[in-house]
Design a protein around this motif. Structure first.
Motif, PDB file in Angstrom:
ATOM      1  N   HIS A 216       0.859  -1.190   0.000  1.00 54.08           N
ATOM      2  CA  HIS A 216       0.000   0.000   0.000  1.00 54.08           C
ATOM      3  C   HIS A 216       0.890   1.234   0.000  1.00 54.08           C
ATOM      4  O   HIS A 216       1.759   1.374   0.852  1.00 54.08           O
TER       5      HIS A 216
ATOM      6  N   SER B 246     -11.946   6.147   2.299  1.00 55.61           N
ATOM      7  CA  SER B 246     -12.227   5.371   1.086  1.00 55.61           C
ATOM      8  C   SER B 246     -13.592   4.709   1.160  1.00 55.61           C
ATOM      9  O   SER B 246     -13.910   4.026   2.129  1.00 55.61           O
TER      10      SER B 246
ATOM     11  N   SER C 150     -14.333   2.631  -1.319  1.00 60.02           N
ATOM     12  CA  SER C 150     -14.126   1.383  -2.055  1.00 60.02           C
ATOM     13  C   SER C 150     -13.717   0.239  -1.148  1.00 60.02           C
ATOM     14  O   SER C 150     -14.116  -0.899  -1.353  1.00 60.02           O
ATOM     15  N   LEU C 151     -12.891   0.555  -0.146  1.00 59.80           N
ATOM     16  CA  LEU C 151     -12.399  -0.506   0.736  1.00 59.80           C
ATOM     17  C   LEU C 151     -13.505  -0.988   1.665  1.00 59.80           C
ATOM     18  O   LEU C 151     -14.319  -0.189   2.130  1.00 59.80           O
TER      19      LEU C 151
ATOM     20  N   PHE D 246      -4.441  -1.262  -7.864  1.00 60.92           N
ATOM     21  CA  PHE D 246      -5.715  -0.606  -7.563  1.00 60.92           C
ATOM     22  C   PHE D 246      -5.424   0.809  -7.081  1.00 60.92           C
ATOM     23  O   PHE D 246      -4.739   1.003  -6.074  1.00 60.92           O
TER      24      PHE D 246
ATOM     25  N   ASP E 235      -6.863   3.902  -5.463  1.00 62.36           N
ATOM     26  CA  ASP E 235      -8.032   4.205  -4.634  1.00 62.36           C
ATOM     27  C   ASP E 235      -8.200   5.715  -4.490  1.00 62.36           C
ATOM     28  O   ASP E 235      -7.855   6.308  -3.467  1.00 62.36           O
ATOM     29  N   ASN E 236      -8.749   6.315  -5.536  1.00 59.83           N
ATOM     30  CA  ASN E 236      -9.020   7.758  -5.511  1.00 59.83           C
ATOM     31  C   ASN E 236     -10.157   7.981  -6.495  1.00 59.83           C
ATOM     32  O   ASN E 236     -10.087   7.555  -7.643  1.00 59.83           O
ATOM     33  N   SER E 237     -11.232   8.622  -6.047  1.00 61.42           N
ATOM     34  CA  SER E 237     -12.412   8.728  -6.903  1.00 61.42           C
ATOM     35  C   SER E 237     -12.422   9.996  -7.749  1.00 61.42           C
ATOM     36  O   SER E 237     -13.374  10.253  -8.477  1.00 61.42           O
TER      37      SER E 237
ATOM     38  N   TYR F 124      -2.458   3.942  -3.717  1.00 67.59           N
ATOM     39  CA  TYR F 124      -2.613   2.748  -4.532  1.00 67.59           C
ATOM     40  C   TYR F 124      -2.053   1.495  -3.879  1.00 67.59           C
ATOM     41  O   TYR F 124      -1.260   1.559  -2.942  1.00 67.59           O
TER      42      TYR F 124
ATOM     43  N   TYR G 169      -7.956  -8.448  -4.786  1.00 69.91           N
ATOM     44  CA  TYR G 169      -8.615  -7.167  -5.075  1.00 69.91           C
ATOM     45  C   TYR G 169     -10.020  -7.130  -4.452  1.00 69.91           C
ATOM     46  O   TYR G 169     -10.442  -6.112  -3.897  1.00 69.91           O
TER      47      TYR G 169
ATOM     48  N   THR H  50     -11.996  -4.677  -1.857  1.00 68.86           N
ATOM     49  CA  THR H  50     -13.150  -3.856  -2.263  1.00 68.86           C
ATOM     50  C   THR H  50     -14.488  -4.584  -2.141  1.00 68.86           C
ATOM     51  O   THR H  50     -15.522  -3.991  -2.428  1.00 68.86           O
TER      52      THR H  50
END
Ligand code: MIG
Length: 795
Positions: free
Chosen positions: A52, A64, A66-67, A194, A196-198, A224, A239, A243
């Motif tokens: 990470h 996050s 997503s997580l 992955f 992880d930022n929207s 990421y 993954y 998520t």
């Protein structure tokens, strides 16, 4: 001091610059913090094979959606020397070079998995922050979710920014869903990344250059994960550990679904349902598009078109048909409209920075939009389904949630709560659809106390936890039919197993041949729904003449026969994240053949069934068979793997192959999942030489009782070498709904029948009826195969 990449490049005072040299390094509980000349980096391992990394000018608390949870750093051995630090686990050696800072990750064979470009490494260019990686000569890239183009994304670049893309083509980017996760493949190894930022992100897989691949965010930090595993399946499992995975869908949502923009009034809806039943074409779900509402206002019924909704829904229910209604995010600004009045007084709508409600025009006219990134707004939205649920609605279709608005530009200065981490459209847009689907899922699940069907058009990494995805407004063309296969396969590689396309094509009229072929391919799509745009030729299976109807009927029957197999595949997916439709690149990532344009659409439907999609005009198809031996599903003809073969492929004969050694449970066709499929489960076994274990899973299909082991689960093992079939016995608490299990053997010699749990068996020869127990010959005129299938049945 700013480290110049190249002193001559300076755009209006903005010079790209990298992290620069490491100034300090510290470690706490496995979390390494590097302060550099121009920024900060946090690096940790969250398990031995997942790195990470977070980079920003100044790192702050991160949040996050997503997580599924926060993943803590594990402690790992770190060797600090003058020029570098090497952090080691049982799987990886992560080297952080200090002057300047760049990272490389190696496996335990000393092979580089992924490495920063030593010069560009992590670069700021204005507010854009980019991570550059050395590209390997043979490197391929797959995944990235719902992206157009080829299976191998090498040589292309993509943007993640959820967009209503009506009339998109194979080159359009972006479209509806954004999943910043890809898998890289080179030197007989593979890895996943992955991001992880929207906010809007960009991925470049060696587009316009041969030096690097890169990914960037236009704003905010670079956060990421680098995921390592020996195979692609393992990367997808990890993954989806991060998520989330798809909870078991309602069994009926895996049946055939019919949609149109729009069926109305109620008598028309009932007519469609009755026609399915009269024609004995299975159907589980009918859809109501926007015309069911009064003035397109969500949570209302048009009183003229649907004066007694509950009565109509009950009548559909009595035919075994569930109803799904469309729900758009825009809430009409209209005095005394309850959803508007409530949202306004509870302050649940998105706002501009001055505190006034943001507004945009959509179907109902001027609308406000719930802030789905606010917990209270989500709960309010979820409860708003009460009326529809009481009427008997079981499925909820979230459209227009990119969000799509007239004019297409949702201003960037809208404030999103982000569950207490306020931000603007810059981070909010890509998350809007996923949080809407979440609010819909959580609310309707609670109200129904059963598994709801939720379908969404927009989404982000993690959407698989809440909703099925369909690929939006496609077009009735062969190119789109093939593109749809790739989109579904790519979504599967990216965590979203429950997905499908508008079968038949949404936009424009399909030819009979195209519709027919699409229905045969649709049969092997996880989410199987035909849909059609307003003012276009309808898309019910009988709308294209007798031949089409016969073939569509046969394939929909086949879909229902395969439900035990499909449901078990969804069960596996719910535990592992392994998709239902599996691009051949998942199992055979290092085979060059599977990426060839001619073969890139091939996939496995579940574990054992290879589908080679073909265009509507094809009479013959060239198919690439991967390693192993394969049986032609239509006639049991056996082929050696790792070769290209030519097979007949008229419209009624989609190329379908079964892997030698496979175990495939099938049931008799039913008109809907409400109907009892009878007493017998047919377990088809294809002779092979290897050992194969299959997990057969069954439960009530609708409730959550399975969480307390109210399921039937049995491991079936076929050992080709020992010629034995083993049944483990039920590992759950529920009896199977099938009292009889009949084993149907393919490719076996009647003189050497397999033993069953070590005991001798008897069998009787059967001519062909095993694969297609009832229906293959019901209309021989069109598609009886020339060859007969020789099978042996063990009772
Ligand atoms: O502006 O509800 O993708 O499936 O039929 C178009 C009408 C709105 C777009 C969806 C499509 C749906 C249509 N919707």
């Amino acid at each position: 001091m700013v480290l110049l990449l190249c002193s001559t490049i300076s755009v209006f005072g903005q010079t790209p610059f990298t992290l620069g040299n490491v100034k300090s390094h510290s470690e706490e509980k496995g979390m390494h913090l590097f302060k550099t000349e121009n920024g900060e980096m946090e690096l940790s391992l969250i398990q031995s094979d997942i790195v990470h990394i977070r980079i920003d000018k100044k790192l702050e608390e991160n949040f996050s959606y997503s997580l599924v949870k926060n993943f803590e750093a594990i402690s790992a051995q770190a060797n600090d020397s003058e020029n570098q630090i090497i952090i080691s686990t049982s799987s990886l050696d992560v080297t952080v070079n200090k002057n300047p800072l760049y990272i490389s990750v190696k496996n335990k064979d000393g092979k580089t998995i992924i490495a920063d470009d030593p010069k560009f490494n992590t670069t700021w260019n204005g507010t854009e922050l980019t991570s550059y990686h050395t590209i390997f000569d043979d490197e391929k890239f797959i995944g990235l979710g719902e992206k157009t183009g080829n299976l191998n994304r090498r040589g292309n670049a993509y943007t993640n920014w959820n967009t209503d893309a009506f009339g998109y083509t194979d080159k359009t980017d972006p479209i509806y869903v954004s999943i910043p996760f890809y898998i890289g493949i080179h030197d007989s190894l593979c890895y996943g990344v992955f991001l992880d930022n929207s906010s809007k992100s960009n991925f470049n897989f060696g587009a316009s250059n041969t030096r690097f691949s890169s990914f960037s965010v236009e704003s905010g930090e670079l956060d990421y994960y680098i995921i390592y595993d020996k195979n692609v399946e393992g990367i997808i499992e990890k993954y989806t550990m991060l998520t989330g995975r798809t909870p078991l869908p309602a069994l009926w949502s895996l049946g055939f679904q019919q949609c149109r923009w729009s069926y109305f009034p109620d008598s028309e809806v009932l007519n469609i349902a009755k026609t399915f039943r009269e024609k004995e074409i299975p159907l589980d779900v009918l859809y109501l598009d926007i015309h069911y509402m009064e003035g397109y206002k969500v949570f209302t019924w048009d009183k003229n078109r649907f004066p007694e909704p509950k009565k109509m829904l009950d009548e559909l229910k009595s035919m075994g048909i569930k109803t799904t209604v469309i729900i758009d995010p825009g809430i009409k600004v209209e005095k005394n409209y309850f959803a508007y009045e409530q949202g306004k007084s509870l302050q649940h709508f998105l706002k501009y920075p001055d505190g006034t409600f943001a507004e945009a025009g959509v179907w109902p006219g001027l609308c406000h939009f719930p802030d789905f990134t606010n917990d209270a707004a989500r709960k309010w939205w979820g409860q708003s389904f009460k009326g529809l649920v009481n009427d008997g609605v079981a499925g909820f279709w979230n459209d227009m949630n990119e969000p799509a608005t007239w004019g297409q530009s949702f201003p960037s200065n809208i404030i999103f709560d982000f569950d207490g981490h306020p931000t603007t459209t810059i981070n909010g847009r890509n998350m809007f659809g996923m949080q809407m689907a979440r609010a819909t899922y959580e609310g309707t699940k609670q109200l129904l106390n059963k598994r709801p069907l939720v379908l969404t058009r927009a989404g982000f990494a993690g959407i698989q936890r809440y909703s099925a995805v369909w690929t939006g407004d496609n077009t009735a063309s062969d190119a789109h039919m093939m593109l749809g296969v790739r989109l579904v396969n790519s979504l599967g590689l990216s965590g979203v197993a429950n997905c499908g396309v508008d079968v038949g094509g949404f936009n424009e009229d399909a030819s009979a041949a195209l519709y027919t072929r699409w229905m045969t391919i649709g049969t092997f799509t996880p989410f199987f729904r035909a849909h059609k745009m307003i003012n276009m030729k309808a898309s019910e299976p009988w709308s294209y003449g007798e031949e089409t109807e016969a073939i569509a009927k046969y394939y929909i029957h086949l879909r229902y026969r395969l439900l035990p197999y499909l449901y078990s595949a969804f069960y596996e997916n719910s535990l592992t994240g392994i998709p239902v439709n599996r691009s051949l690149a998942m199992m055979y990532p290092h085979s060059d053949m599977v990426y060839k344009e001619q073969y890139q659409n091939e996939f496995l439907f579940g574990k054992n069934i290879l589908i080679a999609p073909v265009t509507s005009d094809a009479k013959m198809a060239k198919v690439y068979l991967t390693k192993g031996e394969w049986y032609d599903f239509h006639n049991d003809k056996k082929y050696a793997g790792e070769q290209e073969i030519l097979v007949e492929a008229p419209l009624y004969r989609l190329p379908i192959f079964i892997k030698a050694g496979s175990i495939i449970p099938m049931q008799p066709a039913v008109m809907s999942c409400d109907e009892n499929p009878g007493d017998t489960l047919y377990i088809h076994i294809y002779k092979g030489s290897e050992m194969n274990t299959y997990v057969y899973y069954e439960d009530d299909g609708v409730s959550y009782a399975f969480e307390n082991a109210a399921y039937f689960l049995e491991e079936i093992t076929y050992d080709g070498a020992k010629n034995n079939i083993n049944f483990s016995g039920n590992k759950g608490k529920l009896n199977s709904k099938f009292k009889v299990r009949q084993i149907v053997l393919h490719g076996f010699d009647p003189k050497s029948l397999p033993t069953l749990n070590g005991k001798k068996t008897k069998g009787h020869s059967s001519k062909s009826t095993a694969i297609f127990p009832e229906h293959i010959y019901w209309n021989e005129l069109y598609y009886a195969p020339k060859e007969m299938v020789q099978t042996i049945v063990l009772d």
